[in-house]
Design an enzyme around this catalytic site. Sequence first.
Site, PDB file in Angstrom:
ATOM      1  N   GLN A  97     114.849 104.527  19.603  1.00 40.14           N
ATOM      2  CA  GLN A  97     113.677 103.759  19.162  1.00 40.14           C
ATOM      3  C   GLN A  97     112.637 104.708  18.577  1.00 40.14           C
ATOM      4  OE1 GLN A  97     112.644 100.602  22.379  1.00 40.14           O
ATOM      5  NE2 GLN A  97     114.084 102.004  23.335  1.00 40.14           N
ATOM      6  N   ASN A  98     112.874 106.007  18.709  1.00 35.10           N
ATOM      7  CA  ASN A  98     111.872 106.977  18.271  1.00 35.10           C
ATOM      8  C   ASN A  98     111.919 107.185  16.761  1.00 35.10           C
ATOM      9  OD1 ASN A  98     111.395 107.176  20.956  1.00 35.10           O
ATOM     10  ND2 ASN A  98     112.401 109.148  21.237  1.00 35.10           N
ATOM     11  N   ASP A 100     110.559 110.033  15.518  1.00 30.24           N
ATOM     12  CA  ASP A 100     110.120 111.424  15.377  1.00 30.24           C
ATOM     13  C   ASP A 100     111.154 112.395  14.810  1.00 30.24           C
ATOM     14  OD1 ASP A 100     111.808 111.985  17.623  1.00 30.24           O
ATOM     15  OD2 ASP A 100     110.163 111.675  19.030  1.00 30.24           O
ATOM     16  N   HIS A 115     113.890 101.958  14.871  1.00 34.34           N
ATOM     17  CA  HIS A 115     112.521 101.611  14.456  1.00 34.34           C
ATOM     18  C   HIS A 115     112.037 102.445  13.276  1.00 34.34           C
ATOM     19  CE1 HIS A 115     111.667  99.780  18.733  1.00 34.34           C
ATOM     20  NE2 HIS A 115     112.420  99.000  17.973  1.00 34.34           N
ATOM     21  N   CYS A 126     108.308  97.080  -4.190  1.00 35.44           N
ATOM     22  CA  CYS A 126     109.582  97.394  -4.853  1.00 35.44           C
ATOM     23  C   CYS A 126     110.522  98.133  -3.896  1.00 35.44           C
ATOM     24  CB  CYS A 126     109.337  98.179  -6.147  1.00 35.44           C
ATOM     25  SG  CYS A 126     108.926  99.918  -5.910  1.00 35.44           S
ATOM     26  N   THR A 183     112.933 105.140  28.114  1.00 39.88           N
ATOM     27  CA  THR A 183     112.394 103.917  27.508  1.00 39.88           C
ATOM     28  C   THR A 183     112.017 102.922  28.594  1.00 39.88           C
ATOM     29  OG1 THR A 183     112.847 101.998  26.095  1.00 39.88           O
ATOM     30  CG2 THR A 183     114.776 103.102  27.033  1.00 39.88           C
ATOM     31  N   ASN A 208     114.843 108.139  33.967  1.00 39.44           N
ATOM     32  CA  ASN A 208     113.448 107.747  33.763  1.00 39.44           C
ATOM     33  C   ASN A 208     112.694 108.017  35.074  1.00 39.44           C
ATOM     34  OD1 ASN A 208     110.988 106.231  33.328  1.00 39.44           O
ATOM     35  ND2 ASN A 208     112.072 105.022  31.781  1.00 39.44           N
ATOM     36  N   ALA A 226     113.632 113.667  31.333  1.00 41.60           N
ATOM     37  CA  ALA A 226     114.779 113.870  30.448  1.00 41.60           C
ATOM     38  C   ALA A 226     115.120 115.353  30.297  1.00 41.60           C
ATOM     39  CB  ALA A 226     114.475 113.260  29.079  1.00 41.60           C
TER      40      ALA A 226
HETATM   41  C1  BJW Z   1     110.037 109.570  30.575  1.00 44.21           C
HETATM   42  C2  BJW Z   1     109.372 110.753  30.518  1.00 44.21           C
HETATM   43  C3  BJW Z   1     110.163 111.887  30.547  1.00 44.21           C
HETATM   44  C4  BJW Z   1     107.887 109.268  30.436  1.00 44.21           C
HETATM   45  N1  BJW Z   1     111.482 111.783  30.609  1.00 44.21           N
HETATM   46  N2  BJW Z   1     111.352 109.477  30.654  1.00 44.21           N
HETATM   47  C5  BJW Z   1     105.545  87.809  21.371  1.00 44.21           C
HETATM   48  C6  BJW Z   1     104.821  87.887  20.182  1.00 44.21           C
HETATM   49  C7  BJW Z   1     105.303  88.655  19.095  1.00 44.21           C
HETATM   50  C8  BJW Z   1     106.507  89.333  19.171  1.00 44.21           C
HETATM   51  C9  BJW Z   1     107.208  89.240  20.376  1.00 44.21           C
HETATM   52  C10 BJW Z   1     106.732  88.491  21.449  1.00 44.21           C
HETATM   53  N3  BJW Z   1     107.632  88.592  22.463  1.00 44.21           N
HETATM   54  C11 BJW Z   1     108.650  89.391  22.068  1.00 44.21           C
HETATM   55  C12 BJW Z   1     108.408  89.786  20.802  1.00 44.21           C
HETATM   56  C13 BJW Z   1     109.281  90.677  19.990  1.00 44.21           C
HETATM   57  C14 BJW Z   1     108.724  92.093  19.923  1.00 44.21           C
HETATM   58  C15 BJW Z   1     108.582  92.625  21.343  1.00 44.21           C
HETATM   59  O1  BJW Z   1     109.546  93.034  21.963  1.00 44.21           O
HETATM   60  N4  BJW Z   1     107.369  92.637  21.888  1.00 44.21           N
HETATM   61  C16 BJW Z   1     107.160  93.000  23.287  1.00 44.21           C
HETATM   62  C17 BJW Z   1     106.272  94.238  23.378  1.00 44.21           C
HETATM   63  C18 BJW Z   1     106.578  91.817  23.993  1.00 44.21           C
HETATM   64  N5  BJW Z   1     109.657  92.866  19.138  1.00 44.21           N
HETATM   65  C19 BJW Z   1     109.539  92.930  17.823  1.00 44.21           C
HETATM   66  O2  BJW Z   1     108.626  92.423  17.219  1.00 44.21           O
HETATM   67  C20 BJW Z   1     110.659  93.653  17.100  1.00 44.21           C
HETATM   68  N6  BJW Z   1     111.148  92.864  16.030  1.00 44.21           N
HETATM   69  C21 BJW Z   1     111.688  91.666  16.239  1.00 44.21           C
HETATM   70  O3  BJW Z   1     111.839  91.181  17.345  1.00 44.21           O
HETATM   71  O4  BJW Z   1     112.072  91.045  15.080  1.00 44.21           O
HETATM   72  C22 BJW Z   1     112.546  89.699  15.145  1.00 44.21           C
HETATM   73  C23 BJW Z   1     112.695  89.242  13.723  1.00 44.21           C
HETATM   74  C24 BJW Z   1     113.932  88.825  13.283  1.00 44.21           C
HETATM   75  C25 BJW Z   1     114.065  88.373  11.972  1.00 44.21           C
HETATM   76  C26 BJW Z   1     112.964  88.333  11.115  1.00 44.21           C
HETATM   77  C27 BJW Z   1     111.726  88.761  11.570  1.00 44.21           C
HETATM   78  C28 BJW Z   1     111.591  89.217  12.881  1.00 44.21           C
HETATM   79  C29 BJW Z   1     110.154  94.955  16.493  1.00 44.21           C
HETATM   80  C30 BJW Z   1     109.674  95.909  17.515  1.00 44.21           C
HETATM   81  C31 BJW Z   1     109.031  97.108  16.834  1.00 44.21           C
HETATM   82  C32 BJW Z   1     108.421  98.075  17.848  1.00 44.21           C
HETATM   83  N7  BJW Z   1     107.637  99.015  17.141  1.00 44.21           N
HETATM   84  C33 BJW Z   1     107.076 100.144  17.875  1.00 44.21           C
HETATM   85  C34 BJW Z   1     106.254 100.977  16.873  1.00 44.21           C
HETATM   86  C35 BJW Z   1     107.245 101.710  15.921  1.00 44.21           C
HETATM   87  C36 BJW Z   1     106.584 102.630  14.997  1.00 44.21           C
HETATM   88  C37 BJW Z   1     105.730 103.673  15.664  1.00 44.21           C
HETATM   89  O5  BJW Z   1     106.201 104.486  16.493  1.00 44.21           O
HETATM   90  O6  BJW Z   1     104.564 103.688  15.341  1.00 44.21           O
HETATM   91  O7  BJW Z   1     108.126 100.934  18.436  1.00 44.21           O
HETATM   92  S1  BJW Z   1     106.124  99.656  19.302  1.00 44.21           S
HETATM   93  C38 BJW Z   1     106.658 100.982  20.332  1.00 44.21           C
HETATM   94  O8  BJW Z   1     107.456 100.480  21.443  1.00 44.21           O
HETATM   95  C39 BJW Z   1     107.621 101.804  19.469  1.00 44.21           C
HETATM   96  C40 BJW Z   1     108.703 102.157  20.454  1.00 44.21           C
HETATM   97  O9  BJW Z   1     109.887 102.517  19.775  1.00 44.21           O
HETATM   98  C41 BJW Z   1     108.823 100.903  21.270  1.00 44.21           C
HETATM   99  C42 BJW Z   1     109.473 101.096  22.609  1.00 44.21           C
HETATM  100  O10 BJW Z   1     108.735 101.942  23.423  1.00 44.21           O
HETATM  101  P1  BJW Z   1     109.467 102.996  24.360  1.00 44.21           P
HETATM  102  O11 BJW Z   1     110.182 104.004  23.556  1.00 44.21           O
HETATM  103  O12 BJW Z   1     110.236 102.293  25.393  1.00 44.21           O
HETATM  104  O13 BJW Z   1     108.191 103.764  25.001  1.00 44.21           O
HETATM  105  P2  BJW Z   1     107.298 103.336  26.256  1.00 44.21           P
HETATM  106  O14 BJW Z   1     106.045 104.116  26.149  1.00 44.21           O
HETATM  107  O15 BJW Z   1     107.210 101.896  26.414  1.00 44.21           O
HETATM  108  O16 BJW Z   1     108.143 103.878  27.499  1.00 44.21           O
HETATM  109  C43 BJW Z   1     108.333 105.278  27.738  1.00 44.21           C
HETATM  110  C44 BJW Z   1     109.212 105.412  28.964  1.00 44.21           C
HETATM  111  O17 BJW Z   1     109.503 106.780  29.132  1.00 44.21           O
HETATM  112  C45 BJW Z   1     108.552 104.923  30.256  1.00 44.21           C
HETATM  113  O18 BJW Z   1     109.465 104.098  30.967  1.00 44.21           O
HETATM  114  C46 BJW Z   1     108.294 106.215  31.028  1.00 44.21           C
HETATM  115  O19 BJW Z   1     108.420 106.047  32.448  1.00 44.21           O
HETATM  116  C47 BJW Z   1     109.354 107.113  30.491  1.00 44.21           C
HETATM  117  N8  BJW Z   1     109.035 108.518  30.503  1.00 44.21           N
HETATM  118  N9  BJW Z   1     107.989 110.455  30.423  1.00 44.21           N
HETATM  119  C48 BJW Z   1     112.013 110.501  30.661  1.00 44.21           C
HETATM  120  N10 BJW Z   1     109.554 113.114  30.492  1.00 44.21           N
HETATM  121 ZN    ZN Z   2     106.690 100.113  -5.587  1.00 48.72          ZN
END
Ligand code: BJW
Ligand code: ZN
Length: 239
Positions: A97-98, A100, A115, A126, A183, A208, A226
Amino acid sequence: MLEPIADKLRQAKNIVFVTGAGISQESGIPTFRGKDGLWRKHDAMKLATIDAFYEDPKLVWEWYEERRSNILAAEPNAGHLAIAALEKFKPVHILTQNIDGLHQRAGSSQVHELHGSIITVRCTVCDFKDTITSSFPKLPPICKCKNMLRPDVVWFGEPLPQGVWNSAICQARSCDVMMVVGTSLAVSPANLLPVYAKQNGAAVIEINPEETPMSADTDISIRSSAAKALPELLSIFQK
Ligand code: BJW
Ligand code: ZN
């Protein structure tokens, strides 16, 4: 820590990693939802949706530019490097999901970016898409077609890149071991991947420091960072 599943790991034909922000935390890149997470300081809905981008493109771009320079200054940590080194022993796929690029910089060859990527840019209108090689003189940057360029990342409400998502589902449904690392599994559809793996009979192993919604259903949950746990995983194959 991994001894109870060492045999399963050694026998695995292919290992799939699902990674999130936590794997890069020890490279100095903040997570989203933890105590020092980005969403504690910033409103996700003002920075990570297409509506927010059209509302204030300069603000969104400034945030991504700041994060990009932090990411480019960061280095892959022992966790990224251990996964890359695992390729010497097994076929490995990473569903990350990263945005980076640290898995690729660590040397992993099969990285599926669910992502998107912070080092690419695309046009809002375009088909133009390119790698960002330096900072932009003016924000937001403008395409040759005179429309705005945007970071090539997936915001809330946007679909994941279809080809990448289809490959991710295939990997999840065919692996025999899935490692879920750093995650919160708070975001769909990426959080379905361990469910698909489980349905396929794969062993699901979580790394995690905190519990997640999947913890109770994993074969083993390793409460460790990790960068600490993954080199131990690698050492199972080096014995
Ligand atoms: C350690 C550690 C160490 C700490 N070692 N571990 C209601 C309204 C609107 C939308 C929705 C809704 N309900 C559900 C949705 C869908 C929505 C969603 O899931 N929302 C929820 C939040 C509620 N999802 C979407 O909208 C997705 N698209 C979609 O569903 O499309 C449907 C569609 C179909 C057809 C047409 C149109 C639409 C898209 C999701 C995009 C997410 N984007 C982001 C930003 C990306 C760009 C950027 O980086 O700027 O992605 S949000 C953010 O969260 C980012 C991450 O990839 C993602 C996940 O986060 P992640 O990686 O899990 O991080 P954390 O911080 O949550 O967790 C870190 C973990 O690490 C923790 O557990 C720690 O304990 C642990 N940790 N240190 C190991 N050292
Ligand atoms: Zn363009």
